[in-house]
Structures are given as C-alpha cells and as structure tokens.
Design a protein around this motif. Structure first.
Motif: not given
Length: 568
Positions: A413-427, A440-447
């Motif tokens: 869960a710790i890993w998940t929180a740290s990873i998906i938060s980077q996706g939120g910022a990139a989006m 394009e780069l932000g969306f693909s990086a977020g995905i």
C-alpha cells in the motif's frame, strides 16, 4: 517536405541562433530542438518563426528550444548535426581578431553571470535543466518499457498469480526481455546520456554503463532478496522449525516468482552454499548498479571530465588509443571502489531509518515513507527496501498468536500511494500544458503509473519541473496516512496500483481500503499540482529573469572590456 528542405531549415535555425560559434551544444527531445547558447542576445527569434516548421519558441535559461513536433525534430536534428560537424576550423580563422576577442569576453561574462546566479530556486532550476537534458533522450525507451511492463505484470498476475506455471515458458522469457531490458539497463542509458550532456564521448558512457550492470558483478536486488530469505530461515530455525517446513511456508506465501530460493538439500540447512553477497576486496564491498540512477549519473559526469583531463596532456599521436583506455579503467575503479561502498552504506542507512519510521504510530510512519519513497527511487537505493518488504510479507503470511489469521504486509500500500501520486501530478501537468508534446508526455507518463511504473512520470514530467514532484510526494504522504490508519495490508508484493488490486481480492475490506489509497493519493497530488503549479506564470517569471540576466551580462561585458582597454 523533402530532406533538402530540412537542411535549409536547419541552416536557418543555426544562423538565427547566432551561428555555430554561439552554440555550445545541441540535442533534441520528442518535439524540440534544444540549443545551448553562449549568448542569448544573438538570437533572431523573428527569423526562426518565419520557418514553416516552427511551432513555437521557448527558453530554459541559456537553452533555446525550437518546437518542431515529433518526426520533424529528428530530421532537422540530423541536418543540424551535419552542419555543426562540418568545417570545424578554429574560430580565429572565421572571425576577425577584434570580433573574436569581443566574443570571448562576452562568453566569459555570460559564464560568470551563470555561476554567480543566486537564489535557492535558481540553483534548483539550473540543476533540473541539466537533469532534463540527460533524461529527455531516454524517456521514449522508459515510457515504452514501463507500459509494456505494466501490462505484463497485470497479465501474469491474472494468468499465473503464483508464478509457477508460466515463468519458465518461452513466451514469458520473451515478454521479460521486452519489458525488463530498459529498466535493467537503466544505468547504461543514464551513463550514456550524462556523458553526452557534459561533452564526453557517448560511446565511453555506454561501455562504462555496461560494466556497471555486468552479470559478473553481484546484483543488488538479488543480494537484498537473499538477505531477507537468510534472515527468515535463521529466525525460523531458532524456533525449532525444520528447513523443509520453512521452505513450504515460503512457497505457500507465493514468493517463488521473486527469484531463486536457496532450497534446503537436507534437514541441516547450510546457507553458505547458496550465498548471494557483494564481492569483498579486503573490507571494500563491490556490487553492480542494476536499476540505479544517481550512481550512473555521477559516474557519467566523472567520465566526461576525466576524458577531457586526460586529453589535455595526452600526446595527440596516441590520444585515440590511450585516452579511452585510461578513462574507462579509472572511471570503473572509481565506481566500484569509491561510489559502490558509499552507496551500500547509504542503502543500509535508509533500511535502518525506514524500519524506525515504520514503527511510528497512527499512520504517520507509513505516511512519511510513502512521501519519501520516490525520492529514494531516484537514488537507486530503493532496492534494499525490497528485502525489508519481503521480510514483512513473510512475517505477515504466518499465523499470529493462538492461530490468528495472517496479518499481511502494509508495504504494498505504501508503494501504491507513492506511485499513483506521481501519476496524479503528471496528469495535472498534462491538462494544464499548452504545448502538445507536454500534454502527450504527461498523459502517457501518468498512464504508466497505473501499472506501477513511475520513471516516465518522475524523469519526464514531474522532477524537471520540481514543484509537481513535491506535490506528488505530498499526495503519497496522504495516501500512506490513509493506509496506515486503516492498516491496509495484503499477503503479497511485486505488483502495485491496478495490477496490485488482485493481491487484495481475498478480503473485500482490504480491497476497498487499497482503492481508497489510490483515490486519495492520486487526487491529492492532482489537485495540488493543478491549483498551485502555475506553469504559465513560471514561464513569464523565467523570461523576465532572462531579460534581467541579459542586462547584467551586458554590464559585466562592458566592465571586462573597459578593464582590458584600460590595461592596454
């Protein structure tokens, strides 16, 4: 457009940038031609904009960025390369002595102004620009590998959750080659790009990078996994459990796919026959740099400057032979005997600190780790945490007191929180970006983060812009806090975010908990970035700063020239 037109446009861009003598170095990313200039005041922006290829112009300190679009930028870069490499006669032959002297004085003034630029964020901005120059060329490989690895992890978890049926099949061997090569060789890519950025021979960067991840060196991830296994066996043996009984518990925990298990050959288990440890030279431990970023970056800088220094005194008649040899030899020795031991000590310190922080109550321990985790990933020291995670998974898979149900591990869960938060910022960056390539780069990086891969988001979008990475770390903190308060645990490891949901399907309460972790971490990072990261305002401030720098440079140039004339 024909190739000869690209050549004409390339010449137009070079001339408009102040000519070859005003371009210190050049590179390109997905959509932009990036020219590092000596003097920005020599740029003719109007001439650049007259080109039908130009989509826009942007500055990052002394770097001129001409936005051309995907596909076009590669063709133009090839022609720029040809022009820059042809007719490399000394500047003295191209310029009159007076003009040459003025140019040298101007360059000196510019460099002094750049070195003397003060302010915390000014220094960070310079550092982030360098990081951007290094990571931009390798982002396509990381993004592609990240998406492929995420899809592979999801399919493998669905089709073969215990990793015992398909792991040795030819199909999955091919899949692993496609998905893991870029990340296993990340040190090679980083070292190559760093050496190129700092003016060294990129081929030497590739060679050093390959040496850093050589299969002849112990793999850091394997060492961490083995240490966790060894500690588990030793602890269980002190409880009087037989080795085969321990092995069966290991298999039942679903961890076989994590790597080779030192299977006991008899009731008396001897770990020394299967030990995975650093190579020791006296007291100096030596390991590989698999999956590391920061060590490869530092070594790349060392290689570039070491090569230049050796060239400065090496006779030209033997330069081609001895300069590469000495550069490779000394750089590798520095990496193995200096940076390697330091890195191991840093990793052990991180491991000890992580254990201590996790013990903090009321969810704050998990929140702090989740907020800091991606910062640790940047250094490459996160691999040592895999051993800690494995130990937590094993401990959590065993029945508790009086036969209580296994507790599971919270580290996923710790890993998940740290990873998906980077996706939120990139989006959020992608939505706010005005440039199509940034979107394009932000969306693909977020995905990519949806499948547990953060490198594209970190190095492609968030870290170069600084504040999105900070906001993402804060989002990870909130997600980790939620996970800690509700004790969101699972019995496995290795997959996170969307694929990781499968680890929680045995307990619907935990499944709802991890979904909540994803939502809170993602939305916190997204909202913070969306409302507080003002890219348009930052760009305006940068342009004002550039104008101010130009005035300061002009004053410095005049002072230097005045002193020279007075001395004469």
């Amino acid at each position: 457009m024909k190739k000869k037109d690209y050549a004409l446009e390339a010449k137009r861009f070079i001339d408009a940038a102040g000519g070859k003598e005003n371009i210190e170095s050049y590179l390109h990313c997905v959509t932009r031609l990036r020219l590092n200039l000596v003097d920005k005041t020599k740029v003719n922006e109007a001439e650049i904009k007259t080109s039908s290829l130009t989509k826009g112009i942007n500055y990052a300190q002394n770097q001129l960025q001409i936005i051309l679009g995907s596909g076009v930028v590669e063709a133009v870069y090839e022609e720029v390369q040809k022009i820059m490499e042809v007719s490399n006669a000394p500047l003295d032959e191209k310029l009159s002595s007076d003009k040459l002297e003025d140019f040298k004085l101007q360059a000196k003034a510019n460099k002094e102004a750049l070195r003397n630029k003060t302010g915390f964020f000014g220094q960070i901005q310079k550092g982030m620009r360098v990081l951007g120059d290094i990571f931009v060329p390798i982002i396509p490989a990381i993004v592609a590998a990240g998406l492929a690895m995420g899809v592979s992890a999801l399919l493998k978890q669905i089709l073969d959750p215990k990793g015992s049926e398909l792991q040795d099949s030819l199909l999955w061997i091919i899949v692993d080659i496609v998905t893991k090569t870029a990340f296993d060789s990340l040190a090679v890519l980083v070292c190559w790009s760093t050496v190129k950025r700092f003016g060294g021979n990129p081929v030497l960067g590739i060679i050093i990078g390959l040496m850093l991840v050589s299969p002849l060196l112990p793999n850091k991830g394997s060492i961490a996994s083995y240490n966790a296994q060894y500690d588990f066996y030793k602890e269980q043996l002190t409880l009087g459990k037989a080795p085969f009984h321990i092995y069966n518990e290991w298999i039942n925990a679903g961890l076989k796919w994590m790597g080779e298990i030192p299977k006991p050959q008899s009731e008396v288990w001897d770990s020394t026959t299967a030990a995975v440890a650093p190579i020791k030279l006296w007291i100096i431990p030596i390991t590989g740099y698999q999956g590391s970023v920061l060590p490869a970056l530092i070594i790349g800088i060392v290689v570039a400057y070491l090569e230049k220094w050796i060239k400065s005194w090496m006779p030209k008649s033997v330069n081609m032979i001895f300069t590469p040899f000495l550069t490779i030899t000394f750089a590798l020795l520095i990496a193995l005997f200096f940076f390697g031991p330091i890195l191991l000590m840093v990793e052990q310190g991180i491991l000890i600190a992580t254990k201590a922080i996790l013990s903090i109550k009321y969810g704050f321990g998990t929140a702090i780790i989740a907020g800091l985790l991606q910062g640790i990933v940047i250094t490459g020291c996160h691999q040592v945490l895999q051993g800690l995670e494995m130990q937590l998974v094993i401990d959590g898979s065993l029945p508790g007191a009086n036969g209580a149900a296994p507790a599971g591990s919270i580290f996923n869960a710790i890993w998940t929180a740290s990873i998906i938060s980077q996706g939120g910022a990139a989006m959020a960056v992608a939505i706010k970006a005005k440039d199509k390539s940034d979107k394009e780069l932000g969306f693909s990086a977020g995905i990519s983060t949806f499948f547990g891969i953060t490198e594209p988001a970190i190095f492609g979008t968030n870290l170069p812009k600084v504040k999105p990475f900070i906001y993402a770390s804060i989002g990870g903190f909130f997600g980790g806090l939620f996970a800690g308060i509700l004790n969101v645990t699972c019995p496995g490891m290795g997959v996170t975010v969307i694929p990781g949901l499968l680890l929680y399907t045995g307990n619907w309460v935990k499944l709802l908990g991890i979904i909540g972790v994803n939502i809170i971490a993602f939305s916190s990072a997204f909202l913070l970035t969306f409302f507080f990261f003002k890219e348009g305002v930052e760009a305006k401030k940068t342009k004002l700063g550039l104008k101010f720098d130009e005035l300061k440079n002009k004053v410095k140039f005049d002072k230097i020239k005045f002193r020279k004339n007075k001395a004469e």
